[in-house]
Motif scaffolding. Structure first.
Motif, PDB file in Angstrom:
ATOM      1  N   ALA A  81     -91.095  66.508  88.238  1.00  0.00           N
ATOM      2  CA  ALA A  81     -91.551  65.941  87.158  1.00  0.00           C
ATOM      3  C   ALA A  81     -91.597  66.887  86.277  1.00  0.00           C
ATOM      4  O   ALA A  81     -91.254  66.717  85.172  1.00  0.00           O
ATOM      5  CB  ALA A  81     -92.874  65.331  87.462  1.00  0.00           C
ATOM      6  N   GLU A  82     -91.857  68.108  86.728  1.00  0.00           N
ATOM      7  CA  GLU A  82     -92.261  69.348  85.743  1.00  0.00           C
ATOM      8  C   GLU A  82     -90.748  69.723  85.292  1.00  0.00           C
ATOM      9  O   GLU A  82     -90.916  69.986  84.111  1.00  0.00           O
ATOM     10  CB  GLU A  82     -92.943  70.610  86.685  1.00  0.00           C
ATOM     11  CG  GLU A  82     -93.034  71.699  85.591  1.00  0.00           C
ATOM     12  CD  GLU A  82     -93.472  72.830  86.394  1.00  0.00           C
ATOM     13  OE1 GLU A  82     -93.811  73.920  86.009  1.00  0.00           O
ATOM     14  OE2 GLU A  82     -94.078  72.582  87.700  1.00  0.00           O
ATOM     15  N   LEU A 101     -85.413  58.411  89.666  1.00  0.00           N
ATOM     16  CA  LEU A 101     -85.277  60.005  89.512  1.00  0.00           C
ATOM     17  C   LEU A 101     -83.817  60.426  89.103  1.00  0.00           C
ATOM     18  O   LEU A 101     -83.543  61.218  88.101  1.00  0.00           O
ATOM     19  CB  LEU A 101     -85.150  60.567  91.196  1.00  0.00           C
ATOM     20  CG  LEU A 101     -84.881  62.201  91.188  1.00  0.00           C
ATOM     21  CD1 LEU A 101     -85.689  63.167  90.258  1.00  0.00           C
ATOM     22  CD2 LEU A 101     -84.920  62.601  92.576  1.00  0.00           C
ATOM     23  N   VAL A 151     -91.629  65.242  82.579  1.00  0.00           N
ATOM     24  CA  VAL A 151     -92.306  63.853  82.469  1.00  0.00           C
ATOM     25  C   VAL A 151     -93.630  64.031  83.487  1.00  0.00           C
ATOM     26  O   VAL A 151     -93.420  65.069  84.141  1.00  0.00           O
ATOM     27  CB  VAL A 151     -91.269  62.697  83.136  1.00  0.00           C
ATOM     28  CG1 VAL A 151     -90.247  62.786  82.096  1.00  0.00           C
ATOM     29  CG2 VAL A 151     -90.904  62.909  84.418  1.00  0.00           C
ATOM     30  N   SER A 152     -94.453  62.996  83.643  1.00  0.00           N
ATOM     31  CA  SER A 152     -95.693  62.907  84.370  1.00  0.00           C
ATOM     32  C   SER A 152     -94.734  62.260  85.766  1.00  0.00           C
ATOM     33  O   SER A 152     -93.936  61.814  85.723  1.00  0.00           O
ATOM     34  CB  SER A 152     -96.744  62.011  83.939  1.00  0.00           C
ATOM     35  OG  SER A 152     -96.160  60.869  83.837  1.00  0.00           O
ATOM     36  N   VAL A 153     -95.803  62.586  86.788  1.00  0.00           N
ATOM     37  CA  VAL A 153     -95.229  62.069  88.224  1.00  0.00           C
ATOM     38  C   VAL A 153     -95.191  60.485  87.989  1.00  0.00           C
ATOM     39  O   VAL A 153     -94.513  59.899  88.806  1.00  0.00           O
ATOM     40  CB  VAL A 153     -96.203  62.208  89.096  1.00  0.00           C
ATOM     41  CG1 VAL A 153     -95.890  61.590  90.634  1.00  0.00           C
ATOM     42  CG2 VAL A 153     -96.185  63.631  89.460  1.00  0.00           C
ATOM     43  N   SER A 154     -96.123  59.668  87.155  1.00  0.00           N
ATOM     44  CA  SER A 154     -96.048  58.454  86.885  1.00  0.00           C
ATOM     45  C   SER A 154     -94.834  57.969  86.369  1.00  0.00           C
ATOM     46  O   SER A 154     -94.402  56.730  86.338  1.00  0.00           O
ATOM     47  CB  SER A 154     -97.210  57.813  86.035  1.00  0.00           C
ATOM     48  OG  SER A 154     -97.035  58.589  84.767  1.00  0.00           O
ATOM     49  N   ALA A 155     -94.031  58.646  85.977  1.00  0.00           N
ATOM     50  CA  ALA A 155     -92.680  58.339  85.168  1.00  0.00           C
ATOM     51  C   ALA A 155     -91.553  58.027  86.446  1.00  0.00           C
ATOM     52  O   ALA A 155     -90.852  56.870  86.109  1.00  0.00           O
ATOM     53  CB  ALA A 155     -91.922  59.398  84.424  1.00  0.00           C
ATOM     54  N   PHE A 156     -91.951  58.198  87.566  1.00  0.00           N
ATOM     55  CA  PHE A 156     -91.079  57.632  88.653  1.00  0.00           C
ATOM     56  C   PHE A 156     -91.590  56.095  89.147  1.00  0.00           C
ATOM     57  O   PHE A 156     -90.790  55.601  89.897  1.00  0.00           O
ATOM     58  CB  PHE A 156     -91.305  58.664  89.810  1.00  0.00           C
ATOM     59  CG  PHE A 156     -90.742  59.931  89.824  1.00  0.00           C
ATOM     60  CD1 PHE A 156     -89.459  60.127  89.329  1.00  0.00           C
ATOM     61  CD2 PHE A 156     -91.675  60.993  89.861  1.00  0.00           C
ATOM     62  CE1 PHE A 156     -89.186  61.516  89.103  1.00  0.00           C
ATOM     63  CE2 PHE A 156     -91.123  62.153  89.664  1.00  0.00           C
ATOM     64  CZ  PHE A 156     -89.792  62.351  89.184  1.00  0.00           C
ATOM     65  N   ALA A 201     -92.719  65.782  94.494  1.00  0.00           N
ATOM     66  CA  ALA A 201     -92.431  64.912  93.134  1.00  0.00           C
ATOM     67  C   ALA A 201     -93.033  65.438  91.995  1.00  0.00           C
ATOM     68  O   ALA A 201     -92.697  65.462  90.893  1.00  0.00           O
ATOM     69  CB  ALA A 201     -93.238  63.607  93.704  1.00  0.00           C
ATOM     70  N   ALA A 202     -94.000  66.304  92.240  1.00  0.00           N
ATOM     71  CA  ALA A 202     -94.644  67.086  91.193  1.00  0.00           C
ATOM     72  C   ALA A 202     -93.801  68.137  90.670  1.00  0.00           C
ATOM     73  O   ALA A 202     -93.765  68.345  89.166  1.00  0.00           O
ATOM     74  CB  ALA A 202     -96.008  67.669  91.631  1.00  0.00           C
TER      75      ALA A 202
END
Length: 408
Positions: free
Chosen positions: A54-55, A11, A59-64, A50-51
């Motif tokens: 990400a927004e 993050l 990025v997508s949540v998977s970027a974490f 997290a969502a």
């Protein structure tokens, strides 16, 4: 989703890549304090938070998520490169990758990457780049919460600002570093390093009483430290005693430092120490010209073997000052012309001294008005940047040169 600490590191990395502050990323929806705890790994993220993050980051949540192998790879590559003795270029490239993509790196390791990259940074790096790197080093140390890293970062920034001529800022950073070292009872070496740069900034800003007091502390504290550190402490003390006019004390410490450090111990420090000794001999009153020349003659063979471009530049600059002090004006002028714009690569104080020398040569060559006006402007600039000792040195050199020119 990534584990709590990994989520926080990723993050922070994504936020910084986008140039956002914590408050900007939070944007009033979550508190900056909560965001700070997420980044430090002390609070777990909820799926909703997290969502949202990400927004905001695009990025997508998977970027974490950072696979363990990918997070470990830069560390493994760095270890392999450093221990393979493959030169600085591959290591510098890997350090750059580690610093630019810090996901998965613990804060102490990120700090080490920044610290190591600063140690091998190109001599062509701009002042702005150096300051940015120094500030990032300090920020990372503060985030880590490790007082040793904070003290060492403060010393590094102090030295950088001193080399750029910003004595007030350099002094403030050095004083803070020394306070951290004392208050947190850090290893003796951290206190000694902070004290050396603090003393130098005090002497250069005409706080001679404070510098002398701290020299007594330094000489006591540096006893029993590694040889190179003891050598640098003696060198620092010698510089203060020269400014105080106590030349016997300055010479005694210079000689002790040079005796402690043989060329087989650390050739780079051996040359650096002799450059400093030659410069100090030239600043003494009366000038110790013979000792300065003898010291430079000692360095010349080693310089031919292992000297860098920067060391050659420093050597030629000190030699030009030596010619001038000896009354060899034509030789001094010729050497200054060879140095030319290379002098811009010198640190602030040495660069100003070189500019002063150029104008002193003008005065001795009959261009009195032009030379005096230029030197007066340099003295005012030194005074305005809190380089009081340098300003006093400039006025002294001008007065002595005018007296010499009028009597010849």
């Amino acid at each position: 989703m990534a584990d709590q600490s990994q989520f926080g590191r990723r993050l922070r990395a994504l936020r910084r890549e986008r140039g956002l502050s914590q408050a900007q990323l939070a944007d009033g929806t979550i508190s900056p304090g909560y965001l700070s705890r997420l980044e430090s790994g002390t609070r777990p993220p909820t799926p909703k938070v997290a969502a949202y993050l990400a927004e905001r980051l695009g990025v997508s949540v998977s970027a974490f998520d950072v696979p363990a192998a990918a997070a470990q790879a830069p560390v493994e590559d760095l270890v392999k490169a450093i221990t393979a003795e493959c030169g600085t270029d591959p290591v510098a490239e890997l350090l750059g990758r580690a610093v630019e993509h810090p996901a998965g790196l613990p804060l102490p390791l990120r700090w080490l990457a920044l610290w190591s990259r600063a140690g091998i940074r190109s001599e062509d790096a701009s002042d702005e780049q150096l300051l940015t790197a120094g500030q990032e080093l300090l920020r990372t140390a503060e985030e880590s919460g490790i007082p040793e890293l904070r003290a060492r970062s403060l010393v590094s920034l102090s030295r950088l600002h001193r080399s750029l001529g910003d004595i007030k800022t350099a002094h403030d950073f050095a004083a803070e570093a020394y306070a951290v070292a004392v208050d947190r009872e850090l290893p003796k070496a951290d206190a000694v390093r902070a004290l050396m740069v603090l003393i130098s900034t005090e002497a250069e800003s005409s706080r001679l009483h404070e510098a002398l007091k701290h020299v007594a502390d330094l000489e006591l504290l540096s006893g029993g430290t590694p040889r190179n550190m003891r050598v640098e402490a003696l060198w620092t003390a010698a510089g203060v005693y020269v400014r105080h006019g106590n030349h016997p004390a300055a010479e005694a410490r210079l000689l002790e430092a040079m005796e402690l450090n043989g060329s087989r111990d650390d050739l780079w420090l051996w040359m650096r120490l002799r450059f400093a000794a030659a410069s100090l001999y030239l600043q003494m009153h009366p000038c110790r010209l013979a000792e300065a020349r003898r010291t430079l003659e000692e360095v010349e063979p080693a310089l031919a073997l292992v000297g860098t471009d920067t060391q050659y530049l420093e050597f030629r600059t000190i030699m030009a000052h030596t010619h001038f002090q000896a009354g060899e004006i034509d030789e001094a002028r010729e050497l200054c012309e060879k140095i030319g714009r290379e002098a811009l690569k010198l640190e602030y104080r040495d660069r100003v001294r070189f500019q002063v020398l150029l104008h002193l040569i003008e005065i001795r060559s009959g261009q009195l008005t032009t030379g005096v006006r230029a030197i007066e402007a340099l003295a005012r600039e030194a005074h305005e940047t809190a380089n009081m000792d340098l300003a006093a040195e400039i006025w002294k050199n001008l007065a002595e040169t005018l007296a010499s020119a009028r009597s010849s």
